[in-house]
Motif scaffolding. Sequence first.
Motif, short mmCIF file in Angstrom:
data_model
loop_
_atom_site.label_atom_id
_atom_site.label_comp_id
_atom_site.label_asym_id
_atom_site.label_seq_id
_atom_site.Cartn_x
_atom_site.Cartn_y
_atom_site.Cartn_z
N TRP A 88 0.82 -1.22 0.00
CA TRP A 88 0.00 0.00 0.00
C TRP A 88 0.85 1.27 0.00
O TRP A 88 0.44 2.29 -0.54
CB TRP A 88 -0.95 0.00 1.20
N SER A 142 3.75 1.47 -1.43
CA SER A 142 4.60 1.46 -2.62
C SER A 142 3.82 1.99 -3.83
O SER A 142 2.66 2.39 -3.73
CB SER A 142 5.08 0.03 -2.91
N THR A 143 4.48 1.97 -4.98
CA THR A 143 3.82 2.35 -6.24
C THR A 143 3.57 1.11 -7.09
O THR A 143 3.47 1.20 -8.32
CB THR A 143 4.69 3.35 -7.04
N ASN A 176 0.94 -0.75 -7.56
CA ASN A 176 -0.27 -0.70 -8.38
C ASN A 176 -0.09 0.22 -9.58
O ASN A 176 -0.56 -0.07 -10.69
CB ASN A 176 -1.48 -0.29 -7.54
N GLU A 177 0.61 1.33 -9.38
CA GLU A 177 0.85 2.25 -10.47
C GLU A 177 1.78 1.64 -11.52
O GLU A 177 1.60 1.85 -12.73
CB GLU A 177 1.45 3.55 -9.94
N ASP A 178 2.77 0.88 -11.07
CA ASP A 178 3.70 0.25 -11.99
C ASP A 178 3.02 -0.82 -12.84
O ASP A 178 3.29 -0.95 -14.04
CB ASP A 178 4.88 -0.36 -11.23
N ALA A 224 -0.19 -0.86 -13.57
CA ALA A 224 -1.05 -0.12 -14.49
C ALA A 224 -0.25 0.46 -15.65
O ALA A 224 -0.71 0.46 -16.80
CB ALA A 224 -1.78 1.00 -13.74
N ALA A 225 0.96 0.92 -15.37
CA ALA A 225 1.82 1.48 -16.42
C ALA A 225 2.20 0.41 -17.44
O ALA A 225 2.26 0.68 -18.65
CB ALA A 225 3.07 2.11 -15.82
N ASN A 280 -0.85 -0.16 -19.55
CA ASN A 280 -1.06 0.98 -20.45
C ASN A 280 -0.08 0.97 -21.61
O ASN A 280 -0.43 1.31 -22.75
CB ASN A 280 -0.93 2.30 -19.67
#
Length: 247
Positions: A218, A220-221, A223-225, A227-228, A231
């Motif tokens: 939670w 960390s990034t 989830n963003e990584d 998603a990237a 994408n």
Amino acid sequence: MGSALITGLHRSGNHTVTACDLDPDALEAVADYVDHTTTDVAEAAEADVVVVAVKPDIVGAVLDDLELSPEQTLVSIAAGVSTDYVAARTDANVARIMPNLAAETGNMAAAVTGDDVPDEVRTLLDDVGEFAEVDESQMDIATAVNGSGPAFVFYLIQAMKEAGIDGGLEPDDAETLAAQTFKGAAETVLRSNEDLDDLIDAVCSPNGTTIEGMEVLWDSTANEDVAAAVNAAEERSAELAAEFSDE
């Protein structure tokens, strides 16, 4: 992808499959999983459902050699190649699917689109896993999620495996535990009516081990990584689609 689909259909035992390819090595690789192999496109084109499983840049050439009737169905699994592109080059009913490598074991996730997806295509997909019917405009993101997704999951399994090894597990044991954990968690998601946040909470006992690990995620990034990565795959699929829409 094509060989994985062939293997999965063979495992189901519900289909008569003919494999067509000009490369004898490619035919030899799938010979044990099909009823017949051929290099004759006309012979392959006699099937009720014809699957075009080739690289996007040669789809047009393959379609030019296929003479199909409106009573037949043509299924394309070429990334970025729209149903409009395919439909303009055949008289057959057209469906576009994006399966993944798990078709081989009957655990495929697939997206399918088309103006009129026939029941025989739905049956085919049911026999090798799960599928979702989506709009053509959603195929790029579907390609990224379920088509490219296995590689992302393999990466995460490898990370968990390596953590297990670092903690003292034997490599084979660490891989088994990590892979089966992903498999079991995925099956739980598919069978449960609870949303993902609730499932996470169900594993996280107060003051237990899981909550400590989740706090790291939670913060960390991660989830963003992820998603990237999705994408980036989506953008590449859109680029491929644009190349065909310009033709």
